[in-house]
Design an enzyme around this catalytic site. Structure first.
Site, mmCIF file in Angstrom:
data_model
loop_
_atom_site.group_PDB
_atom_site.id
_atom_site.type_symbol
_atom_site.label_atom_id
_atom_site.label_comp_id
_atom_site.label_asym_id
_atom_site.label_seq_id
_atom_site.Cartn_x
_atom_site.Cartn_y
_atom_site.Cartn_z
ATOM 1 N N SER A 7 58.076 39.230 -2.366
ATOM 2 C CA SER A 7 57.511 40.084 -1.312
ATOM 3 C C SER A 7 56.199 39.609 -1.172
ATOM 4 O O SER A 7 55.345 38.746 -1.475
ATOM 5 C CB SER A 7 57.225 41.319 -1.877
ATOM 6 N N HIS A 32 61.097 38.857 0.890
ATOM 7 C CA HIS A 32 61.640 40.794 1.940
ATOM 8 C C HIS A 32 59.904 40.139 2.172
ATOM 9 O O HIS A 32 58.830 39.551 1.803
ATOM 10 C CB HIS A 32 61.015 41.118 -0.207
ATOM 11 N N ASP A 34 57.850 42.820 4.037
ATOM 12 C CA ASP A 34 57.056 44.597 4.126
ATOM 13 C C ASP A 34 56.601 44.323 5.728
ATOM 14 O O ASP A 34 55.426 44.560 5.587
ATOM 15 C CB ASP A 34 56.041 44.095 3.076
ATOM 16 N N MET A 36 54.939 47.755 7.577
ATOM 17 C CA MET A 36 54.260 48.686 7.874
ATOM 18 C C MET A 36 53.928 49.182 8.794
ATOM 19 O O MET A 36 52.961 48.499 9.462
ATOM 20 C CB MET A 36 53.492 49.196 6.920
ATOM 21 N N HIS A 65 62.235 45.315 5.058
ATOM 22 C CA HIS A 65 62.286 46.405 4.798
ATOM 23 C C HIS A 65 60.707 47.889 5.466
ATOM 24 O O HIS A 65 59.878 46.567 5.304
ATOM 25 C CB HIS A 65 61.641 46.582 3.074
ATOM 26 N N MET A 67 59.192 50.326 6.921
ATOM 27 C CA MET A 67 58.104 51.615 6.565
ATOM 28 C C MET A 67 57.523 51.529 6.886
ATOM 29 O O MET A 67 56.629 52.206 7.982
ATOM 30 C CB MET A 67 57.412 51.152 4.701
ATOM 31 N N MET A 136 62.767 52.660 -4.368
ATOM 32 C CA MET A 136 61.525 52.159 -4.602
ATOM 33 C C MET A 136 60.786 52.753 -6.215
ATOM 34 O O MET A 136 60.501 53.880 -6.381
ATOM 35 C CB MET A 136 60.684 52.910 -3.239
ATOM 36 N N ASP A 174 61.608 47.706 -5.224
ATOM 37 C CA ASP A 174 61.137 47.345 -5.442
ATOM 38 C C ASP A 174 59.209 47.934 -5.873
ATOM 39 O O ASP A 174 59.104 49.261 -5.638
ATOM 40 C CB ASP A 174 61.080 47.341 -3.397
HETATM 41 C C1 DX5 Z 1 55.083 48.462 -1.191
HETATM 42 C C2 DX5 Z 1 55.642 47.079 -0.761
HETATM 43 C C3 DX5 Z 1 56.559 46.641 -2.610
HETATM 44 C C4 DX5 Z 1 54.713 45.749 -3.235
HETATM 45 C C5 DX5 Z 1 55.975 45.046 -4.093
HETATM 46 O O1 DX5 Z 1 54.972 49.195 -0.810
HETATM 47 O O2 DX5 Z 1 57.532 47.953 -0.286
HETATM 48 O O3 DX5 Z 1 57.654 45.502 -1.433
HETATM 49 O O4 DX5 Z 1 54.519 44.406 -2.009
HETATM 50 O O5 DX5 Z 1 54.412 44.486 -4.880
HETATM 51 P P1 DX5 Z 1 54.391 44.370 -6.078
HETATM 52 O O6 DX5 Z 1 55.411 43.924 -6.788
HETATM 53 O O7 DX5 Z 1 52.863 43.921 -6.824
HETATM 54 O O8 DX5 Z 1 54.118 45.698 -7.251
HETATM 55 ZN ZN ZN Z 2 59.523 46.524 -0.173
#
Ligand code: DX5
Ligand code: ZN
Length: 246
Positions: A7, A32, A34, A36, A65, A67, A136, A174
């Site tokens: 990620s 990956h 993320d 948000m 991903h 969110m 998750m 994840d």
């Molecule tokens: C959380 C993200 C993850 C996160 C994982 O909302 O979707 O992808 O970056 O990070 P670690 O591996 O540090 O938990």
């Molecule tokens: Zn993620």
């Protein structure tokens, strides 16, 4: 097939291309991303322009991903930017079936994501439509949180549903994946392993990726032993359904 999907959330964004390449050198076969929006989750990250920049420097699939609320409004932009896989949260989609078809219509592999509080059975009707299910194992929003142990049962259940219904989706996990948790998620049935802080926060990303992937592949070769103790909360992480606050 086990794949590592670092990620980039935990990468140094000023050196994003180099960080992504280092992770791939270490054996990552997916990146990956993320996304948000500050509404669906209490944090803001990146959007399509960053995906377009990553697309120029990396050939591996970009796993976006989302969110975000109203993800359908943004799917064309992510597809245009070069996303290969796009996953949306079950909790964010009133018309989940329609959105998964929309992702596929834009030439991307559709994925569906469930939060720790969402049961696997909420996905019963859409499992035939998806390329991957993302479980998750933290509450989404931040990197570096503690692995939530009850996600192991959900991964195991998905794996058995896939077998009994003869479906082909892949299982991704994840949140909180590092050297102490990776073996348990692999033995439970996870195949695509997202990891952020364990790859990018300390040390050398390529080496971190190499070691984490090795631990995962070693676990995949071992017979499924001790999973029941792990499922009972005794083998890794914090041993229970702790609240994972940032
Ligand atoms: C959380 C993200 C993850 C996160 C994982 O909302 O979707 O992808 O970056 O990070 P670690 O591996 O540090 O938990
Ligand atoms: Zn993620």
């Amino acid at each position: 097939m086990i794949e590592l999907a670092p990620s980039i959330l935990s990468a140094d964004f000023a050196r994003l291309g180099a960080e992504a390449q280092a992770a791939v050198e270490g054996g990552a076969t997916v990146l990956h991303v993320d996304v948000m929006d500050g509404h669906f989750v209490p944090n803001i990250t990146i959007g399509p322009p960053v995906v377009a920049s990553l697309r120029k420097v990396s050939k591996v699939p970009l796993d976006c991903h989302l969110m975000i609320e109203r993800p359908d409004e943004f799917i064309p932009a992510f597809a245009e930017a070069g996303a290969d896989w796009i996953s949306v949260h079950q909790e964010a989609c009133i018309h989940l079936d329609r959105i998964l078809h929309l992702i596929a219509a834009h030439g991307c592999k559709p994925g569906v994501v469930i939060n720790p509080a969402t049961p696997v059975h909420a996905l019963d009707e859409v499992l035939p439509l998806v390329h991957h299910v993302l479980v998750m194992s933290v509450n989404p929003g931040f990197g570096g949180q503690t692995f939530i142990h009850s996600s192991l049962k959900k991964i195991e259940l998905l794996s058995s549903i896939r077998e009994s219904r003869r479906l082909g989706f892949r299982i991704e996990v994840d949140g909180g994946i590092h050297h102490e948790t990776v073996a348990d998620v692999v033995r439970a049935g996870a195949e695509i392993l997202v990891s952020g802080s364990a790859i990018f926060e300390h040390g050398v990303p390529s080496e971190n990726a190499r070691q984490l992937l090795k631990s995962a592949l070693d676990a995949a070769k071992q017979p499924v032993q001790g999973l029941s103790s792990a499922l009972a909360g005794g083998a890794a992480g914090d041993g229970g359904n702790s609240l994972s606050l940032p």
